[in-house]
Design a protein around this motif. Sequence first.
Motif, PDB file in Angstrom:
ATOM      1  N   GLU A   1      12.609 -50.429  -2.374  1.00 41.33           N
ATOM      2  CA  GLU A   1      12.301 -51.086  -3.648  1.00 41.33           C
ATOM      3  C   GLU A   1      13.471 -50.936  -4.612  1.00 41.33           C
ATOM      4  OE1 GLU A   1      10.293 -53.357  -6.298  1.00 41.33           O
ATOM      5  OE2 GLU A   1       9.693 -52.951  -4.241  1.00 41.33           O
ATOM      6  N   ALA A   2      14.063 -49.749  -4.661  1.00 38.31           N
ATOM      7  CA  ALA A   2      15.180 -49.497  -5.581  1.00 38.31           C
ATOM      8  C   ALA A   2      16.437 -50.250  -5.160  1.00 38.31           C
ATOM      9  CB  ALA A   2      15.470 -48.000  -5.651  1.00 38.31           C
ATOM     10  N   ALA A   3      16.586 -50.553  -3.878  1.00 40.26           N
ATOM     11  CA  ALA A   3      17.812 -51.182  -3.381  1.00 40.26           C
ATOM     12  C   ALA A   3      17.769 -52.712  -3.421  1.00 40.26           C
ATOM     13  CB  ALA A   3      18.092 -50.720  -1.953  1.00 40.26           C
ATOM     14  N   LYS A   4      16.684 -53.280  -3.907  1.00 41.81           N
ATOM     15  CA  LYS A   4      16.606 -54.733  -3.955  1.00 41.81           C
ATOM     16  C   LYS A   4      17.671 -55.289  -4.899  1.00 41.81           C
ATOM     17  CE  LYS A   4      11.776 -55.327  -2.794  1.00 41.81           C
ATOM     18  NZ  LYS A   4      10.459 -55.731  -3.282  1.00 41.81           N
ATOM     19  N   PRO A   5      18.249 -56.432  -4.554  1.00 43.73           N
ATOM     20  CA  PRO A   5      19.249 -57.044  -5.425  1.00 43.73           C
ATOM     21  C   PRO A   5      18.661 -57.381  -6.789  1.00 43.73           C
ATOM     22  CG  PRO A   5      19.147 -58.157  -3.305  1.00 43.73           C
ATOM     23  CD  PRO A   5      18.026 -57.181  -3.342  1.00 43.73           C
ATOM     24  N   ASN A   6      19.539 -57.421  -7.788  1.00 42.44           N
ATOM     25  CA  ASN A   6      19.185 -57.826  -9.138  1.00 42.44           C
ATOM     26  C   ASN A   6      18.179 -56.904  -9.813  1.00 42.44           C
ATOM     27  OD1 ASN A   6      20.920 -60.074  -8.937  1.00 42.44           O
ATOM     28  ND2 ASN A   6      19.347 -61.150  -7.772  1.00 42.44           N
ATOM     29  N   THR A   7      18.168 -55.644  -9.462  1.00 39.09           N
ATOM     30  CA  THR A   7      17.288 -54.709 -10.149  1.00 39.09           C
ATOM     31  C   THR A   7      17.915 -54.224 -11.441  1.00 39.09           C
ATOM     32  OG1 THR A   7      18.160 -52.867  -8.868  1.00 39.09           O
ATOM     33  CG2 THR A   7      16.123 -53.892  -8.060  1.00 39.09           C
ATOM     34  N   GLY A   8      19.167 -54.539 -11.657  1.00 40.15           N
ATOM     35  CA  GLY A   8      19.798 -54.240 -12.922  1.00 40.15           C
ATOM     36  C   GLY A   8      20.234 -52.805 -13.105  1.00 40.15           C
ATOM     37  N   TYR A   9      21.002 -52.280 -12.159  1.00 40.42           N
ATOM     38  CA  TYR A   9      21.538 -50.935 -12.323  1.00 40.42           C
ATOM     39  C   TYR A   9      22.555 -50.912 -13.462  1.00 40.42           C
ATOM     40  CZ  TYR A   9      19.596 -49.772  -7.752  1.00 40.42           C
ATOM     41  OH  TYR A   9      18.757 -49.554  -6.700  1.00 40.42           O
ATOM     42  N   ASP A  10      22.536 -49.849 -14.240  1.00 43.17           N
ATOM     43  CA  ASP A  10      23.531 -49.662 -15.299  1.00 43.17           C
ATOM     44  C   ASP A  10      24.804 -49.038 -14.746  1.00 43.17           C
ATOM     45  OD1 ASP A  10      20.867 -48.677 -17.465  1.00 43.17           O
ATOM     46  OD2 ASP A  10      21.856 -50.633 -17.359  1.00 43.17           O
ATOM     47  N   LEU A  11      24.670 -48.287 -13.668  1.00 47.32           N
ATOM     48  CA  LEU A  11      25.813 -47.575 -13.095  1.00 47.32           C
ATOM     49  C   LEU A  11      25.650 -47.435 -11.589  1.00 47.32           C
ATOM     50  CD1 LEU A  11      28.390 -45.746 -13.413  1.00 47.32           C
ATOM     51  CD2 LEU A  11      26.803 -43.821 -13.658  1.00 47.32           C
ATOM     52  N   ILE A  12      26.709 -47.740 -10.875  1.00 47.88           N
ATOM     53  CA  ILE A  12      26.813 -47.401  -9.453  1.00 47.88           C
ATOM     54  C   ILE A  12      28.036 -46.503  -9.355  1.00 47.88           C
ATOM     55  CG2 ILE A  12      27.206 -48.241  -7.112  1.00 47.88           C
ATOM     56  CD1 ILE A  12      25.863 -50.884  -7.947  1.00 47.88           C
ATOM     57  N   TYR A  13      27.829 -45.280  -8.860  1.00 48.60           N
ATOM     58  CA  TYR A  13      28.887 -44.268  -8.809  1.00 48.60           C
ATOM     59  C   TYR A  13      29.065 -43.808  -7.372  1.00 48.60           C
ATOM     60  CZ  TYR A  13      31.311 -39.877  -9.783  1.00 48.60           C
ATOM     61  OH  TYR A  13      32.216 -38.851  -9.806  1.00 48.60           O
ATOM     62  N   ILE A  14      30.274 -43.912  -6.868  1.00 49.79           N
ATOM     63  CA  ILE A  14      30.571 -43.532  -5.491  1.00 49.79           C
ATOM     64  C   ILE A  14      31.737 -42.550  -5.520  1.00 49.79           C
ATOM     65  CG2 ILE A  14      31.207 -44.391  -3.200  1.00 49.79           C
ATOM     66  CD1 ILE A  14      30.347 -47.117  -5.301  1.00 49.79           C
ATOM     67  N   LEU A  15      31.521 -41.353  -5.034  1.00 52.91           N
ATOM     68  CA  LEU A  15      32.564 -40.332  -5.078  1.00 52.91           C
ATOM     69  C   LEU A  15      33.156 -40.127  -3.688  1.00 52.91           C
ATOM     70  CD1 LEU A  15      34.125 -38.210  -6.682  1.00 52.91           C
ATOM     71  CD2 LEU A  15      32.300 -36.600  -6.156  1.00 52.91           C
ATOM     72  N   ASP A  16      34.422 -40.441  -3.545  1.00 54.42           N
ATOM     73  CA  ASP A  16      35.196 -40.137  -2.345  1.00 54.42           C
ATOM     74  C   ASP A  16      34.520 -40.567  -1.046  1.00 54.42           C
ATOM     75  OD1 ASP A  16      37.394 -39.209  -0.946  1.00 54.42           O
ATOM     76  OD2 ASP A  16      36.628 -37.176  -0.813  1.00 54.42           O
ATOM     77  N   SER A  17      34.046 -41.822  -1.001  1.00 57.29           N
ATOM     78  CA  SER A  17      33.451 -42.282   0.256  1.00 57.29           C
ATOM     79  C   SER A  17      33.534 -43.787   0.468  1.00 57.29           C
ATOM     80  CB  SER A  17      31.979 -41.862   0.330  1.00 57.29           C
ATOM     81  OG  SER A  17      31.219 -42.505  -0.681  1.00 57.29           O
ATOM     82  N   ILE A  18      33.911 -44.563  -0.523  1.00 58.67           N
ATOM     83  CA  ILE A  18      33.831 -46.021  -0.405  1.00 58.67           C
ATOM     84  C   ILE A  18      34.670 -46.561   0.762  1.00 58.67           C
ATOM     85  CG2 ILE A  18      35.685 -46.636  -2.030  1.00 58.67           C
ATOM     86  CD1 ILE A  18      33.666 -48.825  -3.083  1.00 58.67           C
ATOM     87  N   TYR A  19      35.751 -45.888   1.095  1.00 61.50           N
ATOM     88  CA  TYR A  19      36.608 -46.361   2.195  1.00 61.50           C
ATOM     89  C   TYR A  19      35.931 -46.232   3.550  1.00 61.50           C
ATOM     90  CZ  TYR A  19      37.617 -41.417   1.543  1.00 61.50           C
ATOM     91  OH  TYR A  19      37.497 -40.068   1.339  1.00 61.50           O
ATOM     92  N   HIS A  20      34.794 -45.539   3.620  1.00 65.30           N
ATOM     93  CA  HIS A  20      34.028 -45.435   4.863  1.00 65.30           C
ATOM     94  C   HIS A  20      33.034 -46.588   5.027  1.00 65.30           C
ATOM     95  CE1 HIS A  20      35.340 -41.474   6.195  1.00 65.30           C
ATOM     96  NE2 HIS A  20      35.230 -41.050   4.951  1.00 65.30           N
TER      97      HIS A  20
ATOM     98  N   GLY B   1      27.015 -55.864 -18.106  1.00 64.42           N
ATOM     99  CA  GLY B   1      27.616 -54.697 -18.756  1.00 64.42           C
ATOM    100  C   GLY B   1      27.538 -53.431 -17.909  1.00 64.42           C
ATOM    101  N   GLY B   2      26.891 -53.524 -16.734  1.00 67.36           N
ATOM    102  CA  GLY B   2      26.790 -52.376 -15.839  1.00 67.36           C
ATOM    103  C   GLY B   2      28.151 -52.005 -15.270  1.00 67.36           C
ATOM    104  N   ILE B   3      28.304 -50.755 -14.906  1.00 65.58           N
ATOM    105  CA  ILE B   3      29.597 -50.216 -14.473  1.00 65.58           C
ATOM    106  C   ILE B   3      29.523 -49.727 -13.036  1.00 65.58           C
ATOM    107  CG2 ILE B   3      31.241 -48.327 -14.856  1.00 65.58           C
ATOM    108  CD1 ILE B   3      30.458 -48.533 -17.849  1.00 65.58           C
ATOM    109  N   ILE B   4      30.585 -49.991 -12.292  1.00 56.68           N
ATOM    110  CA  ILE B   4      30.785 -49.357 -10.993  1.00 56.68           C
ATOM    111  C   ILE B   4      31.987 -48.426 -11.148  1.00 56.68           C
ATOM    112  CG2 ILE B   4      32.226 -51.225 -10.059  1.00 56.68           C
ATOM    113  CD1 ILE B   4      30.806 -50.580  -7.299  1.00 56.68           C
ATOM    114  N   ALA B   5      31.834 -47.217 -10.671  1.00 62.13           N
ATOM    115  CA  ALA B   5      32.914 -46.224 -10.748  1.00 62.13           C
ATOM    116  C   ALA B   5      33.017 -45.546  -9.387  1.00 62.13           C
ATOM    117  CB  ALA B   5      32.622 -45.204 -11.841  1.00 62.13           C
ATOM    118  N   TYR B   6      34.240 -45.431  -8.894  1.00 58.44           N
ATOM    119  CA  TYR B   6      34.427 -44.834  -7.576  1.00 58.44           C
ATOM    120  C   TYR B   6      35.862 -44.368  -7.399  1.00 58.44           C
ATOM    121  CZ  TYR B   6      36.330 -49.450  -6.308  1.00 58.44           C
ATOM    122  OH  TYR B   6      37.061 -50.613  -6.251  1.00 58.44           O
ATOM    123  N   THR B   7      36.049 -43.570  -6.367  1.00 63.43           N
ATOM    124  CA  THR B   7      37.397 -43.201  -5.947  1.00 63.43           C
ATOM    125  C   THR B   7      37.647 -43.848  -4.593  1.00 63.43           C
ATOM    126  OG1 THR B   7      36.590 -41.128  -4.969  1.00 63.43           O
ATOM    127  CG2 THR B   7      37.456 -41.024  -7.223  1.00 63.43           C
TER     128      THR B   7
END
Length: 174
Positions: free
Chosen positions: A30-49, A68-74
């Motif tokens: 339910e939480a992973a459905k598209p267009n649920t309107g996350y304010d932040l998606i944060y990925i720490l040291d894993s996106i390249y996987h 206005g939601g933010i994605i932040a990652y390394t």
Amino acid sequence: MKGYMGADSGSTMDEYDTDNDDEDQSEFREAAKPNTGYDLIYILDSIYHFPPAVPHFLTTAIQSLSPGGIIAYTDIIPPSNLPSWLGYWILPTALGVPTRNLMQRPKELVAYKAQLEKIGYVDVRIDDWTAEVFPGFAKFMRTKEGPWTLVARGAEWAFKNEWKFIAVRAEKKK
């Protein structure tokens, strides 16, 4: 373990959930459905996987951010002169990284930023943390015993061979 894995990514985290609690999984779905309107998606040291490739994930992630939601990652970016035999055969297996994330991505920060903007992100900020991360990580790993010294050598090799460790912050247009 719960979280956003990208619309149509084919992954629901079931393979990582040792409890396989159906109730917990239904909450995740339910939480992973598209267009649920996350304010932040944060990925720490894993996106390249992330398969099949980082741009695919970033394209699906923007669909789930609220305006206005933010994605932040390394991220780790290989050098432009990475030998194809290393990038297509050795590193994907050794590091568990999809080949596309090594060989078919922008190698320069300007092109990396342009790719994010093409996807639809605005206010893209990319900081190069390479000089702090690789040497510091290698120094820390050298204090450990056993195979961790090999990890330290890998970080030193990456630094010497111009790999980049970057921090990225981007926003979905308001």
